[in-house]
Scaffold this active site. Sequence first.
Site, PDB file in Angstrom:
ATOM      1  N   SER A 185       0.796  -1.216  -0.038  1.00  0.00           N
ATOM      2  CA  SER A 185      -0.066  -0.072  -0.179  1.00  0.00           C
ATOM      3  C   SER A 185       0.865   1.216  -0.042  1.00  0.00           C
ATOM      4  O   SER A 185       2.049   1.043   0.564  1.00  0.00           O
ATOM      5  CB  SER A 185      -0.789  -0.047   1.127  1.00  0.00           C
ATOM      6  OG  SER A 185      -1.494  -1.159   1.385  1.00  0.00           O
TER       7      SER A 185
HETATM    8  N1  SAH Z   1      -0.465  -5.288   3.823  1.00  0.00           N
HETATM    9  C1  SAH Z   1       0.357  -5.875   2.839  1.00  0.00           C
HETATM   10  C2  SAH Z   1      -0.435  -5.259   1.366  1.00  0.00           C
HETATM   11  C3  SAH Z   1      -1.606  -6.186   1.429  1.00  0.00           C
HETATM   12  S1  SAH Z   1      -2.290  -6.579  -0.557  1.00  0.00           S
HETATM   13  C4  SAH Z   1       1.504  -4.759   2.702  1.00  0.00           C
HETATM   14  O1  SAH Z   1       1.832  -4.350   3.734  1.00  0.00           O
HETATM   15  O2  SAH Z   1       2.316  -5.422   1.833  1.00  0.00           O
HETATM   16  C5  SAH Z   1      -3.415  -7.471  -0.282  1.00  0.00           C
HETATM   17  C6  SAH Z   1      -3.192  -8.754   0.352  1.00  0.00           C
HETATM   18  O3  SAH Z   1      -4.331  -9.395   0.771  1.00  0.00           O
HETATM   19  C7  SAH Z   1      -2.537  -9.712  -0.694  1.00  0.00           C
HETATM   20  O4  SAH Z   1      -1.123 -10.336  -0.679  1.00  0.00           O
HETATM   21  C8  SAH Z   1      -3.389 -10.790  -1.202  1.00  0.00           C
HETATM   22  O5  SAH Z   1      -3.019 -12.060  -1.510  1.00  0.00           O
HETATM   23  C9  SAH Z   1      -4.090 -10.906   0.128  1.00  0.00           C
HETATM   24  N2  SAH Z   1      -5.652 -11.476   0.323  1.00  0.00           N
HETATM   25  C10 SAH Z   1      -6.472 -11.657  -0.464  1.00  0.00           C
HETATM   26  N3  SAH Z   1      -7.457 -12.297  -0.144  1.00  0.00           N
HETATM   27  C11 SAH Z   1      -7.217 -12.633   1.021  1.00  0.00           C
HETATM   28  C12 SAH Z   1      -7.766 -13.650   1.973  1.00  0.00           C
HETATM   29  N4  SAH Z   1      -9.131 -13.757   1.864  1.00  0.00           N
HETATM   30  N5  SAH Z   1      -6.986 -13.784   3.104  1.00  0.00           N
HETATM   31  C13 SAH Z   1      -5.867 -13.444   3.332  1.00  0.00           C
HETATM   32  N6  SAH Z   1      -5.195 -12.778   2.809  1.00  0.00           N
HETATM   33  C14 SAH Z   1      -5.698 -12.475   1.353  1.00  0.00           C
END
Ligand code: SAH
Length: 227
Positions: free
Chosen positions: A73
């Site tokens: 993000s």
């Molecule tokens: N917080 C992260 C950015 C997240 S991007 C950082 O600081 O880098 C969103 C993430 O959510 C992705 O890695 C994606 O694979 C994950 N995601 C999507 N659906 C999900 C689910 N149902 N449970 C857990 N993670 C999930």
Amino acid sequence: MKTDSRLDEREAMVTTIIANVRATAHLTGKTHLSDRVIDAMRAVPRHDFIPPEFSANAYFDTALPIPYDQTISQPFIVALMTELLTPGPDDRILEVGTGSGYQAAVLAEIVKHVYSIELLDTLATTAQTRLRAMGYENISVTAGDGYNGWPEFAPYDGIIVTAVAKSVPEPLKQQLKPGGTMVLPLGSGLRQELTIIRKNAQSEFEQSSVLRVSFVPLKHKDLEKST
Ligand code: SAH
């Protein structure tokens, strides 16, 4: 936990974040960040969380790609979500969507323990290894569907979701402590609102929208039918 390289760039990033917080205060109700959030943003070496080919951009206030079409993000959003969660030093926080592990590291600078769940095995393993190597011992990462939360360590003082869903997953509501706060994007596509959910002592929920945002989708079998 601290690497001293690129300190000046990080300081410039913090200055930009503070300016963005001020510029959006009329929407967020936050005119400034607390010292603990500013210190956390200063401490975490974002360049260690992103693919090397984007290293030069590490301290720009923008989201960046990470493997498997996911994103780390925008620093302003990481800082704002952390602030809105009002984390305290004794808190245990659940993060859904570990991704690179950056948001987990920022939270771990402030709270007692971060439990972070990531759907994609490889991202979970990479983040876990990275965070350990950096010395974070108060972050637990697991691979799994965060829609269901992480019941083993529930209830949590706060929950942060870094992927967008149309509605708040019911298990997450249950795993939030009374008096706790959840911060998450709600909506889909181009219509997404960063949202704060508060659970009061009577376990009633209060919801408020803060700001338009852009997140990758929270993947879950029941959600896919409606998107
Ligand atoms: N917080 C992260 C950015 C997240 S991007 C950082 O600081 O880098 C969103 C993430 O959510 C992705 O890695 C994606 O694979 C994950 N995601 C999507 N659906 C999900 C689910 N149902 N449970 C857990 N993670 C999930």
